[in-house]
Scaffold this motif. Sequence first.
Motif, PDB file in Angstrom:
ATOM      1  N   ALA A 205     -42.173 -24.063   4.551  1.00 27.59           N
ATOM      2  CA  ALA A 205     -42.270 -24.384   5.643  1.00 27.59           C
ATOM      3  C   ALA A 205     -41.088 -24.227   6.604  1.00 27.59           C
ATOM      4  O   ALA A 205     -41.345 -23.662   7.731  1.00 27.59           O
ATOM      5  CB  ALA A 205     -42.865 -25.657   6.047  1.00 27.59           C
ATOM      6  N   VAL A 206     -40.086 -24.725   6.110  1.00 27.85           N
ATOM      7  CA  VAL A 206     -38.736 -24.274   7.045  1.00 27.85           C
ATOM      8  C   VAL A 206     -38.443 -22.789   7.171  1.00 27.85           C
ATOM      9  O   VAL A 206     -38.136 -22.382   8.263  1.00 27.85           O
ATOM     10  CB  VAL A 206     -37.502 -24.933   6.149  1.00 27.85           C
ATOM     11  N   ALA A 207     -38.701 -22.261   5.901  1.00 35.05           N
ATOM     12  CA  ALA A 207     -38.308 -20.737   6.041  1.00 35.05           C
ATOM     13  C   ALA A 207     -39.361 -19.910   6.995  1.00 35.05           C
ATOM     14  O   ALA A 207     -39.018 -18.997   8.105  1.00 35.05           O
ATOM     15  CB  ALA A 207     -38.460 -19.923   4.698  1.00 35.05           C
TER      16      ALA A 207
ATOM     17  N   SER B  78     -35.343 -14.693  20.394  1.00 37.28           N
ATOM     18  CA  SER B  78     -35.543 -15.681  21.497  1.00 37.28           C
ATOM     19  C   SER B  78     -36.738 -16.440  21.103  1.00 37.28           C
ATOM     20  O   SER B  78     -37.192 -17.306  22.025  1.00 37.28           O
ATOM     21  CB  SER B  78     -35.771 -14.826  22.745  1.00 37.28           C
ATOM     22  N   GLY B  79     -37.231 -16.375  19.637  1.00 34.25           N
ATOM     23  CA  GLY B  79     -38.552 -17.128  19.633  1.00 34.25           C
ATOM     24  C   GLY B  79     -38.232 -18.467  19.418  1.00 34.25           C
ATOM     25  O   GLY B  79     -37.232 -19.134  19.256  1.00 34.25           O
ATOM     26  N   PRO B  80     -39.489 -19.394  19.521  1.00 35.73           N
ATOM     27  CA  PRO B  80     -39.400 -20.823  19.595  1.00 35.73           C
ATOM     28  C   PRO B  80     -38.745 -21.409  18.270  1.00 35.73           C
ATOM     29  O   PRO B  80     -38.334 -22.546  18.206  1.00 35.73           O
ATOM     30  CB  PRO B  80     -41.045 -21.306  19.674  1.00 35.73           C
ATOM     31  N   GLY B  81     -38.743 -20.760  16.955  1.00 31.12           N
ATOM     32  CA  GLY B  81     -38.291 -21.057  15.842  1.00 31.12           C
ATOM     33  C   GLY B  81     -36.625 -21.352  15.793  1.00 31.12           C
ATOM     34  O   GLY B  81     -36.163 -21.972  14.839  1.00 31.12           O
ATOM     35  N   LYS B  82     -36.159 -20.543  16.795  1.00 32.30           N
ATOM     36  CA  LYS B  82     -34.665 -20.745  16.923  1.00 32.30           C
ATOM     37  C   LYS B  82     -34.252 -22.072  17.695  1.00 32.30           C
ATOM     38  O   LYS B  82     -34.629 -22.255  18.622  1.00 32.30           O
ATOM     39  CB  LYS B  82     -34.057 -19.331  17.526  1.00 32.30           C
ATOM     40  N   ILE B  83     -33.333 -22.770  16.955  1.00 36.08           N
ATOM     41  CA  ILE B  83     -32.785 -23.981  17.532  1.00 36.08           C
ATOM     42  C   ILE B  83     -32.316 -23.424  18.929  1.00 36.08           C
ATOM     43  O   ILE B  83     -31.146 -22.897  18.943  1.00 36.08           O
ATOM     44  CB  ILE B  83     -31.890 -24.822  16.980  1.00 36.08           C
ATOM     45  N   THR B  84     -32.602 -24.260  20.073  1.00 33.76           N
ATOM     46  CA  THR B  84     -32.082 -23.799  21.441  1.00 33.76           C
ATOM     47  C   THR B  84     -31.533 -22.401  21.574  1.00 33.76           C
ATOM     48  O   THR B  84     -30.523 -22.066  21.853  1.00 33.76           O
ATOM     49  CB  THR B  84     -31.288 -24.746  21.825  1.00 33.76           C
TER      50      THR B  84
ATOM     51  N   TYR C 186     -38.275 -21.084  10.861  1.00 33.49           N
ATOM     52  CA  TYR C 186     -36.858 -20.495  11.406  1.00 33.49           C
ATOM     53  C   TYR C 186     -36.798 -19.068  11.084  1.00 33.49           C
ATOM     54  O   TYR C 186     -36.042 -18.483  11.748  1.00 33.49           O
ATOM     55  CB  TYR C 186     -36.066 -21.571  10.906  1.00 33.49           C
ATOM     56  N   TYR C 187     -37.166 -18.559  10.126  1.00 31.62           N
ATOM     57  CA  TYR C 187     -36.899 -17.266   9.566  1.00 31.62           C
ATOM     58  C   TYR C 187     -38.029 -16.347   9.247  1.00 31.62           C
ATOM     59  O   TYR C 187     -38.017 -15.655   8.597  1.00 31.62           O
ATOM     60  CB  TYR C 187     -35.977 -17.439   8.428  1.00 31.62           C
ATOM     61  N   ASP C 188     -39.130 -16.603  10.059  1.00 31.53           N
ATOM     62  CA  ASP C 188     -40.168 -15.717   9.961  1.00 31.53           C
ATOM     63  C   ASP C 188     -39.964 -14.482  10.080  1.00 31.53           C
ATOM     64  O   ASP C 188     -39.719 -14.110  11.554  1.00 31.53           O
ATOM     65  CB  ASP C 188     -41.438 -16.387  10.525  1.00 31.53           C
ATOM     66  N   CYS C 189     -39.871 -13.244   9.540  1.00 30.36           N
ATOM     67  CA  CYS C 189     -39.789 -12.034  10.018  1.00 30.36           C
ATOM     68  C   CYS C 189     -40.921 -10.970  10.060  1.00 30.36           C
ATOM     69  O   CYS C 189     -41.065  -9.814   9.938  1.00 30.36           O
ATOM     70  CB  CYS C 189     -38.723 -11.410   9.037  1.00 30.36           C
ATOM     71  N   VAL C 190     -42.184 -11.591   9.794  1.00 28.01           N
ATOM     72  CA  VAL C 190     -43.502 -10.779   9.698  1.00 28.01           C
ATOM     73  C   VAL C 190     -43.527  -9.858  10.962  1.00 28.01           C
ATOM     74  O   VAL C 190     -43.873  -8.718  10.982  1.00 28.01           O
ATOM     75  CB  VAL C 190     -44.597 -11.685   9.375  1.00 28.01           C
ATOM     76  N   GLY C 191     -43.033 -10.668  12.366  1.00 34.58           N
ATOM     77  CA  GLY C 191     -43.306  -9.911  13.380  1.00 34.58           C
ATOM     78  C   GLY C 191     -42.501  -8.595  13.410  1.00 34.58           C
ATOM     79  O   GLY C 191     -42.907  -7.634  13.791  1.00 34.58           O
ATOM     80  N   ILE C 192     -41.349  -8.744  12.803  1.00 23.94           N
ATOM     81  CA  ILE C 192     -40.368  -7.537  12.956  1.00 23.94           C
ATOM     82  C   ILE C 192     -40.876  -6.463  11.885  1.00 23.94           C
ATOM     83  O   ILE C 192     -40.955  -5.109  12.021  1.00 23.94           O
ATOM     84  CB  ILE C 192     -39.054  -7.973  12.372  1.00 23.94           C
ATOM     85  N   TRP C 193     -41.264  -6.975  10.535  1.00 21.50           N
ATOM     86  CA  TRP C 193     -42.008  -6.053   9.840  1.00 21.50           C
ATOM     87  C   TRP C 193     -42.947  -5.287  10.078  1.00 21.50           C
ATOM     88  O   TRP C 193     -43.297  -4.066   9.849  1.00 21.50           O
ATOM     89  CB  TRP C 193     -42.250  -6.738   8.349  1.00 21.50           C
TER      90      TRP C 193
END
Length: 264
Positions: free
Chosen positions: A44-46, A67-73, A49-56
């Motif tokens: 869930a953490v990965a 700039s996605g919401p998963g990045k802290i500020t 914070y680190y979901d790269c499916v949109g890039i792939w």
Amino acid sequence: LLGFILLYVLIGAVLAGGDRPGWAKGVAWAAALSSVLCFTYLAAVARYYYDCVGIWTGRQTRAEYMSGPGKITPYYAMAQWIGENLPRDSHLLIVGDARGLYYDRPFLTNSVFDEQVLARLAREEKDGEGVGRRLKELGVDYLAVNGPEGIRVSAQYHSYDLAAPEWGRLDDFMQRGTALVYQSGLQGVYRILPALQTRAPAEVQDLVLFFSKPASQFILDVQKHRWQEAESDILETTRLYPFSRFWKGQRAQFEKQVGPALGL
């Protein structure tokens, strides 16, 4: 994430293989159970914070991912603007954030365990002109202020525990010694002027003022609809910033919208 799973498997194989004592096999089973229990949490953490499916899949650009919401500020948009608009030899002071990735310019930053440069200068100098002079001595040309991150960490680490006169001279420097050249929400870039100017009729939004404990707590309490606590926060904030028209306006707006429910 995969590395954690392989590590648990390796521990289990080493401790359970061959003729091992009972305690070793117990540790192996504990490692196996821990890997199962931790997998969903780490996944869930990965994912957040680190979901790269949109890039792939090509659904996201690099800028959108950063700039996605998963990045802290997230602050990538501000860093990108700096890279595209400021002179190559510009030197930055990062305010409210310890991170310096992606700015593509020489920068000075402080971790949460360091004394913050602006806070130290506000304590040591007698006026806004002194604050500006010291920043020039450090070679700083621009301030890059990450307001959301400063709000998130400043109160917790007491980064800007300043008295009202110290806030006053820091704000005087921000009002008369800088020009706001970029702003997106609570993130902004300020160009340091060659000398302090006459105070302009329109107040520059001083994002650093969000970093005091009562001001940052006011933002958090309003977001969580804790109105009683927010009332106390805004009263303390305006006592700390008697010079700020912006915060006086925030207090008036709060009392107008929430005051009747609190009996104000």
